[in-house]
Design a protein around this motif. Structure first.
Motif, mmCIF file in Angstrom:
data_model
loop_
_atom_site.group_PDB
_atom_site.id
_atom_site.type_symbol
_atom_site.label_atom_id
_atom_site.label_comp_id
_atom_site.label_asym_id
_atom_site.label_seq_id
_atom_site.Cartn_x
_atom_site.Cartn_y
_atom_site.Cartn_z
ATOM 1 N N ASP A 159 9.432 -0.727 -14.276
ATOM 2 C CA ASP A 159 8.816 -0.985 -15.579
ATOM 3 C C ASP A 159 7.311 -0.716 -15.535
ATOM 4 O OD1 ASP A 159 11.271 -1.753 -16.550
ATOM 5 O OD2 ASP A 159 10.923 -3.906 -16.281
ATOM 6 N N LEU A 160 6.673 -1.067 -14.426
ATOM 7 C CA LEU A 160 5.240 -0.828 -14.281
ATOM 8 C C LEU A 160 4.949 0.666 -14.272
ATOM 9 C CD1 LEU A 160 2.381 -1.963 -13.774
ATOM 10 C CD2 LEU A 160 2.912 -1.914 -11.319
ATOM 11 N N LYS A 161 5.774 1.432 -13.578
ATOM 12 C CA LYS A 161 5.593 2.888 -13.555
ATOM 13 C C LYS A 161 5.787 3.475 -14.938
ATOM 14 C CE LYS A 161 7.978 4.949 -10.356
ATOM 15 N NZ LYS A 161 9.132 5.221 -9.463
ATOM 16 N N GLY A 162 6.785 2.952 -15.666
ATOM 17 C CA GLY A 162 7.013 3.435 -17.021
ATOM 18 C C GLY A 162 5.872 3.100 -17.949
ATOM 19 N N ARG A 189 2.816 5.934 -2.951
ATOM 20 C CA ARG A 189 3.945 6.808 -3.299
ATOM 21 C C ARG A 189 4.143 6.917 -4.803
ATOM 22 N NH1 ARG A 189 7.067 9.284 1.110
ATOM 23 N NH2 ARG A 189 6.107 8.384 2.964
ATOM 24 N N ASN A 190 3.725 5.903 -5.539
ATOM 25 C CA ASN A 190 3.937 5.896 -6.988
ATOM 26 C C ASN A 190 2.667 6.153 -7.780
ATOM 27 O OD1 ASN A 190 6.892 4.960 -7.475
ATOM 28 N ND2 ASN A 190 6.139 3.562 -5.891
ATOM 29 N N GLY A 191 1.558 6.388 -7.091
ATOM 30 C CA GLY A 191 0.306 6.659 -7.783
ATOM 31 C C GLY A 191 -0.206 5.471 -8.575
ATOM 32 N N LEU A 192 -0.016 4.275 -8.035
ATOM 33 C CA LEU A 192 -0.430 3.049 -8.721
ATOM 34 C C LEU A 192 -1.573 2.379 -7.954
ATOM 35 C CD1 LEU A 192 3.120 1.575 -9.444
ATOM 36 C CD2 LEU A 192 1.560 2.548 -11.147
ATOM 37 N N PRO A 193 -2.404 1.616 -8.667
ATOM 38 C CA PRO A 193 -3.440 0.856 -7.968
ATOM 39 C C PRO A 193 -2.832 -0.210 -7.065
ATOM 40 C CG PRO A 193 -3.909 1.001 -10.329
ATOM 41 C CD PRO A 193 -2.507 1.472 -10.127
ATOM 42 N N VAL A 194 -3.398 -0.375 -5.886
ATOM 43 C CA VAL A 194 -2.888 -1.364 -4.943
ATOM 44 C C VAL A 194 -2.914 -2.761 -5.549
ATOM 45 C CG1 VAL A 194 -3.326 -2.494 -2.720
ATOM 46 C CG2 VAL A 194 -3.494 -0.003 -2.915
ATOM 47 N N ALA A 195 -3.966 -3.079 -6.281
ATOM 48 C CA ALA A 195 -4.108 -4.423 -6.853
ATOM 49 C C ALA A 195 -2.972 -4.733 -7.832
ATOM 50 C CB ALA A 195 -5.459 -4.563 -7.546
ATOM 51 N N ARG A 196 -2.541 -3.743 -8.595
ATOM 52 C CA ARG A 196 -1.474 -3.976 -9.572
ATOM 53 C C ARG A 196 -0.141 -4.208 -8.866
ATOM 54 N NH1 ARG A 196 -1.425 -0.266 -14.807
ATOM 55 N NH2 ARG A 196 -0.125 -2.030 -15.433
ATOM 56 N N ARG A 210 0.823 -1.215 0.000
ATOM 57 C CA ARG A 210 0.000 0.000 0.000
ATOM 58 C C ARG A 210 0.856 1.264 0.000
ATOM 59 N NH1 ARG A 210 -5.336 -0.721 0.502
ATOM 60 N NH2 ARG A 210 -6.078 -2.782 1.135
ATOM 61 N N ARG A 211 1.939 1.240 0.747
ATOM 62 C CA ARG A 211 2.830 2.404 0.761
ATOM 63 C C ARG A 211 3.456 2.635 -0.607
ATOM 64 N NH1 ARG A 211 8.325 1.548 0.341
ATOM 65 N NH2 ARG A 211 8.363 0.221 2.179
ATOM 66 N N VAL A 212 3.941 1.577 -1.242
ATOM 67 C CA VAL A 212 4.562 1.698 -2.562
ATOM 68 C C VAL A 212 3.527 2.167 -3.589
ATOM 69 C CG1 VAL A 212 5.608 0.395 -4.446
ATOM 70 C CG2 VAL A 212 6.380 0.023 -2.101
#
Length: 225
Positions: A217-220, A177-184, A172-174
């Motif tokens: 890679d996911l963030k990219g 911080r990266n603006g990503l869905p928790v599930a992903r 959840r923290r990651v």
């Protein structure tokens, strides 16, 4: 007298020949054979289990790394960069008189007893930091949620892995911080969780470097959407 000299010369010659033969066999032939077999059958392991990202070597799957913010003026210990999954503790828990965790000169543990006051204080402080860093709005982390590997270093101080429980705790923290869905992010952890070797040796584990490369890679991949 002459016979003694002849015998001594004969023994000296035999010893010299044995030395030369053994030097060639054990110092040249054997290393070349072993190196050739290793490169032919296990090239990855023979070359240090290197991990590549963006076309360059970024580390080894066998050695942990730190994921810290740049050291600020006046700081002795850099703060962790909480955008990334963090490995096992360092800057104290992995330090002794000859080794700092992830310093490759030497490896080793703290060699402190389980009831050592200094070790107990380190564990207590590390647990408080894990609770604080990984608590996000609506999802506080309880001290009882913190697994042992989150607050203790490994015997070598170089462990590249964390437990799936510690990786899950950071999801959840990651994600936040990266603006990503928790599930992903959770799927990323699940994908990079390795089971017990041969089904019964060791414990399930997550390689932190490989996980963070996948996170990058996911963030990219999401940046253009």
């Amino acid at each position: 007298m002459n016979t003694s000299l002849i015998n001594a010369a004969r023994l000296f010659g035999a010893g010299l020949r044995a030395l030369l033969v053994l030097t060639v066999v054990t110092g040249i032939v054997y290393p070349l054979v072993v190196t050739g077999v290793a490169q032919g059958l296990f090239p990855g392991q023979a070359n240090g289990s290197e991990i590549e990202a963006d076309g360059k070597v970024v580390g080894s799957s066998l050695i942990g790394q730190s994921y810290n913010l740049p050291l600020k003026e006046g700081q002795e210990t850099p703060a962790p960069d909480l955008k990334w999954f963090q490995g096992r503790p360092r800057n104290g828990l992995g330090t002794n008189t000859v080794n700092t965790q992830y310093d490759l000169i030497l490896s080793g543990a703290t060699n402190r007893a389980a009831d050592n006051p200094e070790l107990l204080r380190w564990v207590k402080d590390a647990k408080a930091a894990v609770v604080k860093d990984n608590s996000v709005p609506g999802h506080p982390v309880k001290p009882s949620d913190v697994p042992a590997d989150a607050v203790t270093s490994s015997g070598s101080g170089l462990d590249p892995h964390i437990s799936p429980e510690y990786a899950d705790l950071q999801v959840r923290r990651v994600a936040e911080r990266n603006g990503l869905p928790v599930a992903r992010v959770q799927r990323l952890v699940d994908t990079h969780t390795t089971g017990r070797t041969l089904g019964f040796i060791g414990e399930p584990r997550v390689n932190v470097l490989e996980l963070n490369i996948a996170l990058k890679d996911l963030k990219g991949g999401t940046a253009g959407h």
